[in-house]
Scaffold this motif. Sequence first.
Motif, short mmCIF file in Angstrom:
data_model
loop_
_atom_site.label_atom_id
_atom_site.label_comp_id
_atom_site.label_asym_id
_atom_site.label_seq_id
_atom_site.Cartn_x
_atom_site.Cartn_y
_atom_site.Cartn_z
N GLY A 1 6.88 -15.09 -0.93
CA GLY A 1 8.23 -14.54 -0.86
C GLY A 1 8.78 -14.10 -2.20
N LYS A 2 7.91 -13.93 -3.20
CA LYS A 2 8.38 -13.47 -4.51
C LYS A 2 8.81 -12.01 -4.45
N VAL A 3 8.24 -11.28 -3.49
CA VAL A 3 8.64 -9.89 -3.24
C VAL A 3 8.81 -9.71 -1.74
N ASP A 4 9.62 -8.73 -1.36
CA ASP A 4 9.84 -8.44 0.06
C ASP A 4 8.75 -7.55 0.64
N ALA A 5 8.17 -6.73 -0.23
CA ALA A 5 7.11 -5.82 0.17
C ALA A 5 6.20 -5.59 -1.03
N ALA A 6 5.04 -5.04 -0.78
CA ALA A 6 4.10 -4.82 -1.87
C ALA A 6 3.36 -3.51 -1.68
N TRP A 7 3.20 -2.78 -2.78
CA TRP A 7 2.32 -1.62 -2.74
C TRP A 7 0.94 -2.07 -3.20
N VAL A 8 -0.06 -1.85 -2.36
CA VAL A 8 -1.43 -2.26 -2.68
C VAL A 8 -2.43 -1.19 -2.28
N VAL A 9 -3.60 -1.28 -2.85
CA VAL A 9 -4.74 -0.45 -2.45
C VAL A 9 -5.86 -1.42 -2.07
N GLU A 10 -6.95 -0.88 -1.57
CA GLU A 10 -8.09 -1.74 -1.24
C GLU A 10 -8.75 -2.28 -2.51
N PRO A 11 -9.28 -3.53 -2.46
CA PRO A 11 -9.43 -4.38 -1.28
C PRO A 11 -8.23 -5.26 -0.96
N GLN A 12 -7.20 -5.22 -1.81
CA GLN A 12 -6.03 -6.09 -1.56
C GLN A 12 -5.31 -5.71 -0.27
N LEU A 13 -5.37 -4.43 0.11
CA LEU A 13 -4.73 -4.00 1.36
C LEU A 13 -5.32 -4.75 2.55
N SER A 14 -6.64 -4.76 2.67
CA SER A 14 -7.27 -5.45 3.80
C SER A 14 -7.13 -6.96 3.70
N GLU A 15 -7.05 -7.47 2.47
CA GLU A 15 -6.82 -8.91 2.29
C GLU A 15 -5.50 -9.31 2.94
N ILE A 16 -4.48 -8.48 2.76
CA ILE A 16 -3.16 -8.77 3.32
C ILE A 16 -3.12 -8.49 4.83
N LEU A 17 -3.71 -7.38 5.25
CA LEU A 17 -3.67 -7.03 6.67
C LEU A 17 -4.46 -8.01 7.54
N THR A 18 -5.59 -8.50 7.05
CA THR A 18 -6.38 -9.44 7.83
C THR A 18 -5.76 -10.83 7.86
N SER A 19 -4.71 -11.02 7.05
CA SER A 19 -3.99 -12.30 7.05
C SER A 19 -2.66 -12.19 7.80
N GLY A 20 -2.46 -11.07 8.51
CA GLY A 20 -1.26 -10.92 9.33
C GLY A 20 -0.21 -9.98 8.79
N GLY A 21 -0.47 -9.33 7.65
CA GLY A 21 0.51 -8.40 7.10
C GLY A 21 0.57 -7.11 7.89
N ASN A 22 1.58 -6.30 7.60
CA ASN A 22 1.78 -5.05 8.32
C ASN A 22 2.08 -3.89 7.37
N VAL A 23 1.61 -2.72 7.71
CA VAL A 23 1.89 -1.50 6.94
C VAL A 23 3.23 -0.93 7.36
N VAL A 24 4.08 -0.60 6.37
CA VAL A 24 5.36 0.05 6.69
C VAL A 24 5.41 1.48 6.15
N ALA A 25 4.47 1.84 5.27
CA ALA A 25 4.44 3.21 4.76
C ALA A 25 3.09 3.52 4.13
N SER A 26 2.62 4.74 4.33
CA SER A 26 1.42 5.24 3.65
C SER A 26 1.90 6.15 2.53
N ASN A 27 2.17 5.55 1.39
CA ASN A 27 2.88 6.25 0.31
C ASN A 27 2.13 7.44 -0.26
#
Length: 321
Positions: free
Chosen positions: A188-214
Motif C-alpha cells: 500500500g505504499k502506492v495506489d497504482a504502479a507503472w511496470v513492464v515485464e517481468p514485473q507486470l506478470s509478477e503482479i498480475l499472477t498475484s491478483g493485480g489488475n491492469v487499469v491502463a496500457s500507457n
Amino acid sequence: MRRTLAAVALLATLFASSACSSGAKADHAAPAGVKVDVGVIAIIDVAPIYLGKAKGFFAKRGIDLSLTAEQGGGPIVKGVIAGKYQFGFSNVTSLMAAQSDGAPLKAVASGVASTGRAGRDFSAVVVRDGSPIHTAKDLVGKKIGVNILKNIGDTTVRQSVRKAGGDATDLKFQAIPFPQMAGALRAGKVDAAWVVEPQLSEILTSGGNVVASNFVDTAADLTVALYFTSQATIARDPKLVADFTDAIRESLDYSAGHPEEVRDIVGTYAPINDTVRISMILPSWPENINRTSLEKVAQLGHKDGIFKKTPSLDELLPASS
C-alpha cells in the motif's frame, strides 16, 4: 626395423608441427575481444542483448560484452556521457531530455517497441486486487509508482489519464525501482504502479489488475527505447560502433523469431518463477525506429515540462531513421 622407427619419428614430428601450426592459426582466428561495457535495465526490454551475447553475435565481431544493470535510463545516459559505458540502453524520454540539454549522444539502433495492443502490452499501469481504481481516470489524485521521476513513465501515464478524461496535472508520482514495485503495491505504499515485464506478470499472477496500457494510449507502435552511444565514441572508433550496431540488429531479429529463448534468457538476469516466465507478454523488437511515435513523445514531454526545449530528433536519431 630402423626404417620403421625412422618413419614413426617422421610422422611424430609432422604431427607435432601440424598441431603447433593449427594452434597458432586458431589463436590468430579468435583474438581476445575488445571489452565493451553497456548499461542496461533488468527488464524484458533488454532480453535481445543478453540473448545476442549468449549466441555469440557480439563475440564473432570481436566484442567482449559486459552488461551492467541500472535503475533507469537516466543513470545510463549519465554513465555513457561520463565514459563509464561505451553504449547504453535507455527509454526515449531520457535520451530526448539529455539531447535537449546539449548532451553529445547518438542513437545507434532501436531498442524495444510496444505491441500496440491495449490490455496485451508489455507495459501497463496496475493496481492490487480490490482497489477502487478501475480506469485511468480514477488515477487522479492517487500515488503512482514509476521507476524514475519526470521520465517516460510520467508522461505516458499522464496521457492515459488525459485519454480517459481525467486531470493529468493532479497525479502524484513516487520513484520505486521496478524489482521493488510489486512489494510496494502490496504494502500500500502506492495506489497504482507503472511496470513492464517481468514485473507486470509478477503482479498480475498475484491478483493485480491492469487499469491502463500507457504505451498504447500514447502512440501507435511506440518506439519505447533505443541503444545509443556518445559522439566521442563514434569519432574515436566508428568500426566498433558499426560492429555493435550490427550485433544489436542481429540480436533483435533473432529475439523476434525465438520467443521461448527470450523467456528463458530473462530468468538469467531478472529472477522470475515459471508462472511469470510463461505468462510474460513479450514486446516487439523491430529493427526500424518509429519516428512518428517519437515526435508524439517529444510533444508530450515538452507539454509536461520534462524538456526545457523541444528535442531535435534529427540530431538524436541515426540518419536512416
